[in-house]
Design a protein around this motif. Structure first.
Motif, PDB file in Angstrom:
ATOM      1  N   ALA A  98       0.830  -1.209   0.000  1.00 28.96           N
ATOM      2  CA  ALA A  98       0.000   0.000   0.000  1.00 28.96           C
ATOM      3  C   ALA A  98       0.863   1.256   0.000  1.00 28.96           C
ATOM      4  O   ALA A  98       0.587   2.211  -0.754  1.00 28.96           O
ATOM      5  N   MET A  99       1.917   1.274   0.795  1.00 34.36           N
ATOM      6  CA  MET A  99       2.798   2.438   0.834  1.00 34.36           C
ATOM      7  C   MET A  99       3.558   2.593  -0.475  1.00 34.36           C
ATOM      8  O   MET A  99       3.747   3.709  -0.958  1.00 34.36           O
ATOM      9  N   GLY A 100       3.983   1.475  -1.048  1.00 34.44           N
ATOM     10  CA  GLY A 100       4.704   1.541  -2.326  1.00 34.44           C
ATOM     11  C   GLY A 100       3.832   2.058  -3.441  1.00 34.44           C
ATOM     12  O   GLY A 100       4.270   2.871  -4.265  1.00 34.44           O
ATOM     13  N   SER A 101       2.593   1.618  -3.482  1.00 35.11           N
ATOM     14  CA  SER A 101       1.706   2.117  -4.538  1.00 35.11           C
ATOM     15  C   SER A 101       1.363   3.583  -4.315  1.00 35.11           C
ATOM     16  O   SER A 101       1.225   4.340  -5.274  1.00 35.11           O
ATOM     17  N   ALA A 104       4.516   5.471  -5.423  1.00 36.61           N
ATOM     18  CA  ALA A 104       4.639   5.393  -6.893  1.00 36.61           C
ATOM     19  C   ALA A 104       3.602   6.312  -7.553  1.00 36.61           C
ATOM     20  O   ALA A 104       3.902   6.965  -8.556  1.00 36.61           O
ATOM     21  N   GLY A 105       2.414   6.371  -7.021  1.00 40.57           N
ATOM     22  CA  GLY A 105       1.400   7.286  -7.571  1.00 40.57           C
ATOM     23  C   GLY A 105       1.766   8.727  -7.373  1.00 40.57           C
ATOM     24  O   GLY A 105       1.513   9.583  -8.242  1.00 40.57           O
ATOM     25  N   ALA A 106       2.368   9.057  -6.240  1.00 43.96           N
ATOM     26  CA  ALA A 106       2.783  10.443  -5.983  1.00 43.96           C
ATOM     27  C   ALA A 106       3.964  10.842  -6.856  1.00 43.96           C
ATOM     28  O   ALA A 106       4.056  11.996  -7.294  1.00 43.96           O
ATOM     29  N   LEU A 107       4.870   9.922  -7.156  1.00 42.15           N
ATOM     30  CA  LEU A 107       6.028  10.232  -7.988  1.00 42.15           C
ATOM     31  C   LEU A 107       5.665  10.351  -9.459  1.00 42.15           C
ATOM     32  O   LEU A 107       6.443  10.901 -10.235  1.00 42.15           O
ATOM     33  N   ARG A 108       4.541   9.884  -9.873  1.00 47.26           N
ATOM     34  CA  ARG A 108       4.135   9.961 -11.259  1.00 47.26           C
ATOM     35  C   ARG A 108       3.907  11.404 -11.688  1.00 47.26           C
ATOM     36  O   ARG A 108       4.064  11.744 -12.858  1.00 47.26           O
ATOM     37  N   TYR A 109       3.552  12.287 -10.767  1.00 47.31           N
ATOM     38  CA  TYR A 109       3.258  13.667 -11.124  1.00 47.31           C
ATOM     39  C   TYR A 109       4.501  14.544 -11.167  1.00 47.31           C
ATOM     40  O   TYR A 109       4.410  15.718 -11.477  1.00 47.31           O
TER      41      TYR A 109
END
Length: 110
Positions: A98-101, A104-109
């Motif tokens: 959960a933390m990794g996803s 990863a979602g926050a780094l996409r922006y």
């Protein structure tokens, strides 16, 4: 009044043929001490907890103790500790996923 068989009160209990008389269970002896397994000493449990706390060695040791031919107290402890370790590994895996996803979602922006 006559002493006929119907008017007499028996002095001893009458039993049917083949029936055994009631005997009360033996009373509990309060002087008896509980049987103690010689492997259940404080030093053995201190060593058991110390060795089980070592990360990889402890897990392997709990597998050996849980499924080997050890005394039932140590075997039951090892099985219970293995179940808790497996539950914690699964929960930590879910937490890291959960933390990794989320990261990863926050780094996409960026």
């Amino acid at each position: 009044m006559e002493n006929s068989p119907n008017n007499q009160i028996p002095q001893t209990p009458q039993y049917q043929p083949g029936q055994t008389p009631y005997t009360p269970p033996p009373t509990m002896q309060y002087t008896q001490q509980p049987q103690v397994n010689p492997d259940d000493t404080l030093g053995n449990w201190m060593l058991t907890l110390f060795l089980a706390g070592i990360p990889v060695v402890g897990f392997i040791l709990l597998l050996v103790w849980g499924f080997g031919s050890n005394p039932s107290g140590r075997r039951n402890y090892a099985r219970a500790a293995l179940i808790w370790q497996i539950i914690s590994i699964v929960l930590w895996g879910i937490l890291f996923a959960a933390m990794g996803s989320t990261i990863a979602g926050a780094l996409r922006y960026y």
